[in-house]
Design an enzyme around this catalytic site. Structure first.
Site, PDB file in Angstrom:
ATOM      1  N   VAL A  35     -23.217  42.394  39.618  1.00  0.00           N
ATOM      2  CA  VAL A  35     -21.866  41.972  39.239  1.00  0.00           C
ATOM      3  C   VAL A  35     -21.007  41.787  40.480  1.00  0.00           C
ATOM      4  O   VAL A  35     -20.313  40.782  40.648  1.00  0.00           O
ATOM      5  CB  VAL A  35     -21.217  42.989  38.274  1.00  0.00           C
ATOM      6  CG1 VAL A  35     -19.755  42.619  38.014  1.00  0.00           C
ATOM      7  CG2 VAL A  35     -21.985  43.032  36.958  1.00  0.00           C
ATOM      8  N   PRO A  55     -23.252  53.484  47.169  1.00  0.00           N
ATOM      9  CA  PRO A  55     -24.349  54.063  47.957  1.00  0.00           C
ATOM     10  C   PRO A  55     -25.389  53.027  48.365  1.00  0.00           C
ATOM     11  O   PRO A  55     -26.032  53.164  49.407  1.00  0.00           O
ATOM     12  CB  PRO A  55     -24.956  55.104  47.003  1.00  0.00           C
ATOM     13  CG  PRO A  55     -23.886  55.383  46.007  1.00  0.00           C
ATOM     14  CD  PRO A  55     -23.130  54.105  45.844  1.00  0.00           C
ATOM     15  N   PRO A 191     -30.139   8.116  47.866  1.00  0.00           N
ATOM     16  CA  PRO A 191     -31.250   7.192  48.098  1.00  0.00           C
ATOM     17  C   PRO A 191     -31.440   6.105  47.058  1.00  0.00           C
ATOM     18  O   PRO A 191     -32.234   5.186  47.269  1.00  0.00           O
ATOM     19  CB  PRO A 191     -32.461   8.123  48.122  1.00  0.00           C
ATOM     20  CG  PRO A 191     -32.068   9.252  47.219  1.00  0.00           C
ATOM     21  CD  PRO A 191     -30.603   9.459  47.460  1.00  0.00           C
ATOM     22  N   ASP A 214     -22.513  -1.272  49.179  1.00  0.00           N
ATOM     23  CA  ASP A 214     -23.709  -1.797  49.823  1.00  0.00           C
ATOM     24  C   ASP A 214     -24.757  -2.178  48.784  1.00  0.00           C
ATOM     25  O   ASP A 214     -24.738  -1.688  47.644  1.00  0.00           O
ATOM     26  CB  ASP A 214     -24.330  -0.731  50.730  1.00  0.00           C
ATOM     27  CG  ASP A 214     -23.731  -0.731  52.128  1.00  0.00           C
ATOM     28  OD1 ASP A 214     -23.002  -1.671  52.441  1.00  0.00           O
ATOM     29  OD2 ASP A 214     -23.994   0.218  52.880  1.00  0.00           O
ATOM     30  N   LYS A 236     -25.876  -6.092  52.756  1.00  0.00           N
ATOM     31  CA  LYS A 236     -26.485  -6.589  53.988  1.00  0.00           C
ATOM     32  C   LYS A 236     -27.963  -6.831  53.686  1.00  0.00           C
ATOM     33  O   LYS A 236     -28.823  -6.017  54.002  1.00  0.00           O
ATOM     34  CB  LYS A 236     -26.312  -5.583  55.120  1.00  0.00           C
ATOM     35  CG  LYS A 236     -24.865  -5.357  55.503  1.00  0.00           C
ATOM     36  CD  LYS A 236     -24.766  -4.323  56.609  1.00  0.00           C
ATOM     37  CE  LYS A 236     -23.311  -4.072  56.971  1.00  0.00           C
ATOM     38  NZ  LYS A 236     -23.163  -3.019  57.988  1.00  0.00           N
ATOM     39  N   GLY A 268     -27.671   6.217  50.892  1.00  0.00           N
ATOM     40  CA  GLY A 268     -28.004   7.342  51.761  1.00  0.00           C
ATOM     41  C   GLY A 268     -26.777   8.107  52.205  1.00  0.00           C
ATOM     42  O   GLY A 268     -25.911   8.458  51.406  1.00  0.00           O
ATOM     43  N   ASP A 269     -26.705   8.364  53.508  1.00  0.00           N
ATOM     44  CA  ASP A 269     -25.581   9.084  54.115  1.00  0.00           C
ATOM     45  C   ASP A 269     -24.812   8.124  55.008  1.00  0.00           C
ATOM     46  O   ASP A 269     -25.410   7.293  55.696  1.00  0.00           O
ATOM     47  CB  ASP A 269     -26.110  10.261  54.945  1.00  0.00           C
ATOM     48  CG  ASP A 269     -24.984  11.039  55.607  1.00  0.00           C
ATOM     49  OD1 ASP A 269     -24.492  11.992  54.987  1.00  0.00           O
ATOM     50  OD2 ASP A 269     -24.609  10.678  56.741  1.00  0.00           O
ATOM     51  N   GLY A 380     -37.647   4.036  46.883  1.00  0.00           N
ATOM     52  CA  GLY A 380     -37.762   5.453  46.566  1.00  0.00           C
ATOM     53  C   GLY A 380     -36.672   5.991  45.669  1.00  0.00           C
ATOM     54  O   GLY A 380     -35.504   5.614  45.799  1.00  0.00           O
TER      55      GLY A 380
END
Length: 425
Positions: A35, A55, A191, A214, A236, A268-269, A380
């Site tokens: 908890v 303890p 992805p 994109d 692109k 993606g990133d 992917g």
């Protein structure tokens, strides 16, 4: 959803909801079990001067103490432990100890929450969650009902089904927007699978006025946008039509200056070969607040989805992500291919489909064995995902024979086969 029913022990009681500002104030937690482990992170986040009396503790609680996030008194509770406390939480499995702490709290006028008996407490711990800097706290008298309501509200805020438009005033470097001024969010969409965008990314997308997307951004997410949202295609496409980076930057700036909240939705990133840094710099130079939301990079997620871990214990201590957009013999190449070939770890190649023959030859030339396993994963994490295996010696011919097209992630290294037996079962 059915209206919550109070727990019998708390029925008829009406708590007064209040947010305690505990930074720098003494807070005592008695008990170091599961908890306490659940409750402590929220108390730590307040900046309270935390004292844990128990303890023994769970390993996770001990890690908090070792990190200096709280002071652990490794002993049983003693009368007087609440002296100077502003708030107390009792979380032991001993009713006698819990009762003694509650009695001291009552004498010292310290609000006290109890995990075992809400009816004997002077404070209830709400089911709480955070989203976009807001804390949602629900009190019903029954922890299960409170948690269910909390989850429904927070989930609605996060996935956009409970949309609350808000003024976004804070961007990179502490920049602040002014009323009527727009802002930009650079959002990594992951992805390809729409479920792999981050919670924050999806929420910001639901709040957008303009989305600049994109080709590799999750397309299904665009279909969920309200009709009033303007979607601008910034695709692109390799060797096809493309929107120059300068034009993308201008588009983000122009719409934000018109008072719009602009989401730049990227695959993606944003910072992994995504030109997110260029876009941030352009917006910052224009004086616009910018929020950056990291995304799951295809460099690790696509191999994982196809059964390839980019690292594996005892096999590799590193993985290297390389852009194959520029070939190894191109004078513009910034990659040290000789060094890459001599590394023992995994190589992950992005945007390398049409250059894979030259790349493979260069790696072999500098020492990578020709029989090194290679996996090519096309589209992917999407319904069209396809994996084709080869070696460095055969990958060029395999890509041509299998008619592999971008987007595809190429993995080079022994990790390609490490999970093969598990997937054959």
């Amino acid at each position: 959803m059915t209206a919550p029913t109070p727990h019998p022990s708390t029925e008829g009681r009406t708590p007064y909801p209040v947010g305690l500002l505990l930074a720098g104030r003494r807070v005592v937690v008695v008990g170091g079990g599961q908890v306490a482990q659940r409750r402590l992170p929220a108390l730590i986040a307040t900046g309270a001067e935390l004292h844990l009396i128990s303890p023994a503790t769970t390993p996770a609680v001990q890690a908090m103490a070792d990190a200096g996030e709280l002071t652990w008194h490794a002993r049983p509770y003693r009368d007087g432990d609440l002296a100077g406390a502003w708030y107390a939480l009792v979380a032991t499995d001993d009713p006698a100890v819990n009762g003694a702490v509650s009695a001291e709290a009552e004498r010292e006028r310290v609000f006290c929450a109890r995990s075992d008996d809400a009816s004997a407490a002077t404070a209830w711990t709400p089911a709480s969650g955070r989203d976009a800097g807001a804390t949602v706290a629900v009190l019903t008298g029954d922890p299960r009902h409170s948690a269910a309501l909390r989850d429904a509200i927070v989930d609605g805020l996060r996935d956009g089904s409970l949309a609350v438009r808000q003024f976004r005033a804070h961007g990179v470097g502490g920049a602040s927007g002014q009323p009527g001024q727009g802002s930009v969010a650079l959002v990594g969409g992951g992805p390809g699978d729409p479920d792999l965008i981050t919670v924050r990314g999806r929420r910001l997308l639901a709040d957008a006025d303009v989305v600049v997307a994109d080709r590799l951004a999750p397309r299904e997410l665009l279909a969920e946008l309200p009709e009033h949202v303007e979607v601008i295609d910034a695709s692109k496409i390799p060797y096809g039509r493309f929107m120059a980076q300068e034009a993308i930057n201008r588009t983000l700036i122009e719409h934000a200056r018109a008072g719009k909240f602009v989401v730049r939705l990227k695959g993606g990133d944003p910072y992994v070969f995504g030109r997110g840094g260029e876009e941030l710099l352009a917006c910052a130079e224009a004086g616009l607040p910018v929020t950056v939301v990291p995304g799951i990079s295809s460099s690790i997620s696509v191999p994982a989805a196809a059964g390839v871990p980019v690292t594996h214990r005892g096999m590799t201590h590193e993985f290297t992500v390389i852009s194959g957009h520029v070939g190894p013999d191109d004078e513009r190449s910034l990659t040290n291919w000789e060094a890459a070939a001599k590394m023992r770890g995994t190589l992950v190649l992005l945007m390398a489909v049409d250059k894979i023959g030259a790349i493979a030859a260069k790696l072999v030339e500098h020492g990578r064995p020709g029989d090194t396993p290679v996996a090519i994963v096309q589209e992917g994490t999407t319904a069209a995902q396809r994996r084709v295996d080869a070696t460095l010696a055969t990958v060029a011919a395999t890509v041509e024979a299998e008619r592999i097209k971008p987007p595809a992630v190429i993995v080079v290294g022994d990790v390609v086969n490490v999970l093969a037996a598990a997937f054959e079962r």
